[in-house]
Design a protein around this motif. Sequence first.
Motif, short mmCIF file in Angstrom:
data_model
loop_
_atom_site.label_atom_id
_atom_site.label_comp_id
_atom_site.label_asym_id
_atom_site.label_seq_id
_atom_site.Cartn_x
_atom_site.Cartn_y
_atom_site.Cartn_z
N VAL A 145 26.28 -0.89 -20.86
CA VAL A 145 24.95 -0.49 -20.38
C VAL A 145 24.15 -1.74 -19.98
N LEU A 146 23.62 -1.70 -18.78
CA LEU A 146 22.74 -2.76 -18.27
C LEU A 146 21.32 -2.23 -18.25
N THR A 147 20.38 -3.02 -18.77
CA THR A 147 18.98 -2.61 -18.62
C THR A 147 18.41 -3.23 -17.35
N ALA A 148 17.64 -2.44 -16.63
CA ALA A 148 17.01 -2.90 -15.39
C ALA A 148 15.60 -2.33 -15.34
N PHE A 149 14.78 -2.91 -14.47
CA PHE A 149 13.42 -2.41 -14.31
C PHE A 149 13.41 -1.00 -13.73
N ALA A 150 12.63 -0.11 -14.34
CA ALA A 150 12.43 1.23 -13.76
C ALA A 150 11.64 1.10 -12.46
N ASP A 151 10.72 0.15 -12.43
CA ASP A 151 9.83 0.01 -11.28
C ASP A 151 9.67 -1.48 -11.02
N SER A 152 10.67 -2.06 -10.34
CA SER A 152 10.73 -3.51 -10.26
C SER A 152 9.54 -4.10 -9.49
N PRO A 153 8.95 -5.17 -10.04
CA PRO A 153 7.84 -5.82 -9.34
C PRO A 153 8.27 -6.44 -8.00
N ASP A 154 9.57 -6.55 -7.76
CA ASP A 154 10.02 -7.13 -6.48
C ASP A 154 10.06 -6.07 -5.38
N ARG A 155 9.71 -4.82 -5.72
CA ARG A 155 9.65 -3.73 -4.74
C ARG A 155 11.00 -3.53 -4.02
N GLY A 156 12.06 -3.60 -4.79
CA GLY A 156 13.37 -3.26 -4.25
C GLY A 156 14.04 -4.33 -3.43
N ARG A 157 13.54 -5.58 -3.54
CA ARG A 157 14.15 -6.66 -2.75
C ARG A 157 15.28 -7.38 -3.49
N ALA A 158 15.66 -6.84 -4.64
CA ALA A 158 16.79 -7.39 -5.40
C ALA A 158 16.52 -8.82 -5.88
N PHE B 157 14.63 1.71 -6.97
CA PHE B 157 13.23 1.45 -6.63
C PHE B 157 12.65 2.59 -5.79
N ASP B 158 13.42 3.04 -4.82
CA ASP B 158 12.93 4.13 -3.97
C ASP B 158 12.65 5.39 -4.79
N ALA B 159 13.53 5.68 -5.74
CA ALA B 159 13.33 6.86 -6.57
C ALA B 159 12.07 6.70 -7.42
N SER B 160 11.81 5.47 -7.90
CA SER B 160 10.61 5.27 -8.72
C SER B 160 9.36 5.44 -7.87
N THR B 161 9.45 5.07 -6.60
CA THR B 161 8.32 5.24 -5.69
C THR B 161 8.06 6.72 -5.45
N THR C 176 4.47 8.45 -6.49
CA THR C 176 3.54 8.83 -5.42
C THR C 176 3.80 10.23 -4.90
N GLY C 177 4.95 10.76 -5.22
CA GLY C 177 5.32 12.05 -4.66
C GLY C 177 5.78 11.94 -3.22
N LYS C 178 5.75 10.72 -2.69
CA LYS C 178 6.20 10.49 -1.31
C LYS C 178 7.48 9.65 -1.33
N GLY C 179 8.13 9.60 -0.22
CA GLY C 179 9.29 8.72 -0.09
C GLY C 179 8.84 7.28 0.04
N PRO C 180 9.79 6.37 -0.01
CA PRO C 180 9.46 4.95 0.15
C PRO C 180 8.96 4.67 1.57
N ALA C 181 8.20 3.61 1.69
CA ALA C 181 7.73 3.16 3.01
C ALA C 181 8.93 2.83 3.88
N LYS C 182 8.84 3.13 5.14
CA LYS C 182 9.95 2.82 6.07
C LYS C 182 9.92 1.33 6.40
#
Lengths: 224, 224
Positions: free
Chosen positions: A4-17, A210-214, A218-224
């Motif tokens: 098991v790896l722990t990772a951020f549920a909502d990464s401050p890097d906004r999905g930029r790895a 990250f997209d799923a956390s967004t 917000t109830g919306k999809g990730p920004a394009k």
Amino acid sequence: MPAVLTAFADSPDRGRALARDFRVRWALEELGQTCDVRLVGFPELKTPVYRALQPFGQIPAWQEDGLDLFESGAIVLHLAQQYPGLLPDDRAGHARATAWLFAALDTVEPPIWDWDLARMVERHQPWHAERQPMLEARIHTRLQELSQWLGSKDWLEGTFSLGDLMMVTVLRRLNGSRLLDKHAPLARYVARGEARPAFVRAYEAQKAVFDASTVMMTGKGPAK
Amino acid sequence: MPAVLTAFADSPDRGRALARDFRVRWALEELGQTCDVRLVGFPELKTPVYRALQPFGQIPAWQEDGLDLFESGAIVLHLAQQYPGLLPDDRAGHARATAWLFAALDTVEPPIWDWDLARMVERHQPWHAERQPMLEARIHTRLQELSQWLGSKDWLEGTFSLGDLMMVTVLRRLNGSRLLDKHAPLARYVARGEARPAFVRAYEAQKAVFDASTVMMTGKGPAK
């Protein structure tokens, strides 16, 4: 039981790895291994239960049968020692690749991190602009030295290793700034790392989180 | 052919064993190994010949039969993997000790180094005093977390390992400041490290080099 790896549920890097769990994700893909991912939020990082696993309340942490591990450098090294693909078999090659792992974390990352940390926490301070040239000069010195070493090689010791994996993740923090542009061989080196199929798979996996956390927030999809 | 360690001919730490070659000296003493020491001055660190050995022009470098190595973390780990004494035999114990090696270098040292670097290069800047509380707060956070983990144990995982060796060298940079005083268990932890016979032998060896360099440069003995 899968690891098991722990990772951020909502990464401050906004999905930029850029979060440090990505290093482990990428290493696992290079090694052909899988794990479960447990997503944690910032409040959980402060709890005694999490601190028993990760004494400094950081991500990533790693749990496998009979072993809890922390520090991205230690986890990547541990995995590379268990499975073939990221460390040469011979004693000298093994040691050289490991030297680059430490060089990435202890010589190249510190000035890059200091520059990014200043942007995050001191950008509104009156001295921020005046300190920038010094912070950037420290980075350029290291990039110049690294570029000099790399020369026309594809990877630091000729063959891709965990040293390159770590170095690329460290340099990626400069993506989108002009700091890497002055060192074209290093920009191409980073691009070579990002083009590896294992990198792409790991990138997509963390981006999906990250997209799923967004969506959840917000109830919306990730920004394009 | 004996292995060769490069060390400062005239260390900027003035013989306090804060230079990174000391980590290797101490590890060798713990492992019952010896090496030749080659002293280098700052000008030599900039030469292409030295850069071929150490791409970033730092000390230490390590040369043994068939292998040139750099980065104090990599050298200490390499030595601990060759000779018994600094890494547990079992897989989990080995990995845990290595995690503390990385934690010392990548989580605890950066704020301590930033604070010391600011003292060295920004102490005359108008913002230096104002940045101090922030720099010190980052250190205290890490020391508090480390102290919490250590609890009443003598060493981080119970038995002395290369993780403790590296952590003690990192914390020693705070000796003589009041930063360690607020964390008495850590001050005692550092003192336990400094009391180890192998530490004492390594300390005396590097001190003798510094004292000799002082004699050479001034014609006088070292300050009492």
